[in-house]
Design an enzyme around this catalytic site. Structure first.
Site, PDB file in Angstrom:
ATOM      1  N   HIS A   1       0.751  -1.333   0.022  1.00  0.00           N
ATOM      2  CA  HIS A   1      -0.108  -0.011   0.077  1.00  0.00           C
ATOM      3  C   HIS A   1       0.917   1.222  -0.092  1.00  0.00           C
ATOM      4  O   HIS A   1       0.530   2.379  -0.761  1.00  0.00           O
ATOM      5  CB  HIS A   1      -0.874   0.097   1.242  1.00  0.00           C
TER       6      HIS A   1
ATOM      7  N   ASP B   1      -6.323   1.503  -2.101  1.00  0.00           N
ATOM      8  CA  ASP B   1      -6.894   1.524  -0.706  1.00  0.00           C
ATOM      9  C   ASP B   1      -7.714   0.181  -0.798  1.00  0.00           C
ATOM     10  O   ASP B   1      -7.602  -0.428   0.001  1.00  0.00           O
ATOM     11  CB  ASP B   1      -7.677   2.862  -0.672  1.00  0.00           C
TER      12      ASP B   1
END
EC number: 3.1.1.4
Length: 144
Positions: free
Chosen positions: A75, A120
């Site tokens: 991420h 996300d």
């Protein structure tokens, strides 16, 4: 113009100049937290991911300690790529929905909104699949 008006105008200008030095706060972290809750169906509070391993939370360094920490590193890397594309991932708002198989980005989103939403959503789904090891929360050993 009256002197009092000039003083008010000057005060407003000075206030705006001072406010320009205040760093913006991450706006999409709330959205990301909701995505995490969507993906894990509320089984684990979002704050359990804020200080986990070497990469979950602010910053990140060293070798990820486990699968969940690797999700966080991925991420972080995705946000780095977004930045290289001229996006501001922590400030980018986007549209998404919570489906039965987890978060889904709105098909109408393009550019930075779509890229950050995909970062996300992918991370939230990864978090939901990865085992959570309590011993890796708030670890004291330095990450190298």
């Amino acid at each position: 113009m009256y002197p009092a008006h000039l003083l008010v105008l000057l005060a407003v200008c000075v206030s705006l100049l001072g406010a320009s030095d205040i760093p913006p706060q991450p706006l999409n972290l709330y959205q990301f937290g909701n995505m995490i809750q969507c993906a894990n169906h509320g089984r684990r509070p979002t704050q359990h991911y804020t200080d986990y391993g070497c990469y979950c939370g602010k910053g990140g360094s060293g070798t990820p300690v486990d699968e969940l920490d690797r999700c966080c590193k991925t991420h972080d890397d995705c946000y780095t790529e977004a930045g290289k594309k001229g996006c501001y991932p922590k400030l980018t708002l986007y549209s998404w929905k919570c489906g039965s198989d987890g978060p889904q980005c709105d098909d109408s989103e393009t550019g930075c909104q779509r890229f950050v939403c995909d970062c996300d959503a992918t991370a939230a789904k990864c978090f939901a699949k990865a085992p959570y090891n309590k011993e890796n929360y708030n670890i004291k050993t330095p990450c190298q």
